[in-house]
Design an enzyme around this catalytic site. Sequence first.
Site, mmCIF file in Angstrom:
data_model
loop_
_atom_site.group_PDB
_atom_site.id
_atom_site.type_symbol
_atom_site.label_atom_id
_atom_site.label_comp_id
_atom_site.label_asym_id
_atom_site.label_seq_id
_atom_site.Cartn_x
_atom_site.Cartn_y
_atom_site.Cartn_z
ATOM 1 N N GLY A 127 -1.984 2.153 -4.196
ATOM 2 C CA GLY A 127 -1.909 2.156 -5.652
ATOM 3 C C GLY A 127 -3.141 1.553 -6.302
ATOM 4 O O GLY A 127 -3.861 0.748 -5.703
ATOM 5 N N ARG A 169 -1.901 7.461 -0.394
ATOM 6 C CA ARG A 169 -1.108 6.557 0.434
ATOM 7 C C ARG A 169 -0.990 7.025 1.886
ATOM 8 O O ARG A 169 -0.132 6.554 2.618
ATOM 9 C CB ARG A 169 0.282 6.386 -0.184
ATOM 10 C CG ARG A 169 0.251 5.689 -1.538
ATOM 11 C CD ARG A 169 1.634 5.298 -2.014
ATOM 12 N NE ARG A 169 1.596 4.596 -3.279
ATOM 13 C CZ ARG A 169 1.369 3.285 -3.426
ATOM 14 N NH1 ARG A 169 1.148 2.547 -2.343
ATOM 15 N NH2 ARG A 169 1.357 2.713 -4.611
ATOM 16 N N ASP A 221 -1.022 -3.198 4.145
ATOM 17 C CA ASP A 221 -0.881 -2.098 5.107
ATOM 18 C C ASP A 221 -2.202 -1.381 5.325
ATOM 19 O O ASP A 221 -2.535 -0.999 6.448
ATOM 20 C CB ASP A 221 0.177 -1.106 4.619
ATOM 21 C CG ASP A 221 1.593 -1.627 4.818
ATOM 22 O OD1 ASP A 221 1.843 -2.273 5.847
ATOM 23 O OD2 ASP A 221 2.443 -1.401 3.939
ATOM 24 N N LYS A 229 -6.787 -5.714 -1.868
ATOM 25 C CA LYS A 229 -6.399 -5.127 -3.153
ATOM 26 C C LYS A 229 -4.879 -5.078 -3.272
ATOM 27 O O LYS A 229 -4.204 -4.555 -2.389
ATOM 28 C CB LYS A 229 -6.976 -3.706 -3.254
ATOM 29 C CG LYS A 229 -6.608 -2.918 -4.503
ATOM 30 C CD LYS A 229 -5.337 -2.102 -4.435
ATOM 31 C CE LYS A 229 -5.127 -1.252 -3.240
ATOM 32 N NZ LYS A 229 -3.779 -0.580 -3.276
ATOM 33 N N THR A 230 -4.318 -5.641 -4.314
ATOM 34 C CA THR A 230 -2.940 -5.389 -4.720
ATOM 35 C C THR A 230 -2.649 -6.183 -5.972
ATOM 36 O O THR A 230 -2.991 -7.373 -6.047
ATOM 37 C CB THR A 230 -1.894 -5.750 -3.645
ATOM 38 O OG1 THR A 230 -0.584 -5.583 -4.199
ATOM 39 C CG2 THR A 230 -2.031 -7.180 -3.158
ATOM 40 N N ASP A 248 0.240 -7.006 -6.861
ATOM 41 C CA ASP A 248 1.427 -7.821 -6.603
ATOM 42 C C ASP A 248 1.101 -9.278 -6.303
ATOM 43 O O ASP A 248 1.967 -10.145 -6.403
ATOM 44 C CB ASP A 248 2.232 -7.240 -5.440
ATOM 45 C CG ASP A 248 2.901 -5.920 -5.802
ATOM 46 O OD1 ASP A 248 2.940 -5.589 -7.002
ATOM 47 O OD2 ASP A 248 3.390 -5.230 -4.887
#
Length: 483
Positions: free
Chosen positions: A17, A81, A112, A138-139, A141
Amino acid sequence: VEMSAPAYRVGVVLSGGQAAGGHNVIVGLYDFLKKRNPESAVFGFLNGPAGIFNGKYAELTASTIDAYRNQGGFDMIGSGRHKIETDEQFSSSLRVCTELGLNGLVVIGGDDSNTNACVLAEYFRANNSSTVVVGVPKTIDGDLKNNFVETSFGFDSATKSYAELIGNVMVDALSSRNAWHWIRLMGRNASHITVECALQAHPNVTLVGEEVAARQLSLEQLTHEICDAVVERSQKGKHYGVIVLPEGIIDFIPEVSALIAELNDVLSTGVDPDNVSTELSDHSRHVFDFLPAKIQRQLLLDRDPHGNVALSLIETEVLLYSLVDEELERRRSDGKYDGPRMRPQFYFFGYEGRAGLPSNFDCDYCNALGHTAGALIACGRSGYMATVRHLDLPPSQWVPCGTPITMLMNMEKRKGKMKPVIRKALTDLEGTPFQTLKKHRAEWLSNDMYRIVGPIQFSGSRSGAINHTLAMEIKDNNEKSAA
């Protein structure tokens, strides 16, 4: 690294994402390589990892790079993805990188994706490839952090974007004073976004998944606590409020978490969703039957790329509201609540926060990560993740580092099998961010202490401010190191 070197050929891929700042990682990588040798070349693999094993790429030019400096999204080269998993995909990836003569490959992604980068690095080395594979954290969250990674890029921008939206909702709540606003935020595995947004905006009720799990709260107990909050405000004539919760909170409720784990295992064996109930334990079957039919369908039919329940598609706020509404009406019948029936407004703030313009912090941080990735390639550090330390200081004082990805990994169950993956960082209930939220909860519930933070600032005295979570966590870590 010596700033005069042979020309390098490096590939880069965006995986998973979007997160604000991703383009600046590519910009930083490009600038680093071109400064060392103008003949160096950067190739962008298109639309995610599939672009690697399918050989879909484009050479990035100066005009393309300049057009995307400090811009949001991942649209320069696209993302995807896909994972490099099969023998054919590994061999195809090796062939494509060899044919391109790549000295390095930079994988920009979450836990992941970086795990996949580590496996790819080992495969390349085992096959005598000279292509160095480097990961970048990267995220949005915020759950890709540890002793070596202070934060992942995108978290700062996303939380500031969500806090702006929450502030807008708060103004609406104060204006109409007749509705409860339920706001579900991104965060499948951890509640970092919710905690940070609460610290920025001061909602009346903040649900934190890790706290729910630690206290072993059932759905019924959680429902009662929310009802208590509604009743407390109602007794003060405040029949409105703002509730924020992470999208993954349902997975933190012990009885529901056990149900989801069983569902993941059962469905991984190919059992027809219509027959799943008969395969569950008695306790999980009881919980499953208790849930509304719509939530049951979402648990059975909506799966993420890893084969697990797609929690972002489950309308947890609607589920909790329905339970709260029933309990409030029960209390009314018992003479314990005399306020009006709850009038709900529902929101899910997700994609709105992941592809906007990056904050000044994420612009600088991502540029630094790109430079660091280039330096790791030049040093031949395959299987490393680009990291930067001392992010609470001005960018000129940041320290670029490289961390072996294997140091960040543990074993987790994926699609019914144990696999090595990077450990996700959950909200530390003893850490300063959560403890600060906990300290102010009572007054934020009783009083309307809403903070309307407004949009991300790109100039002025506050434009360089980092998020509360990062500042507090770095301070905590510094104090621990000094002790």
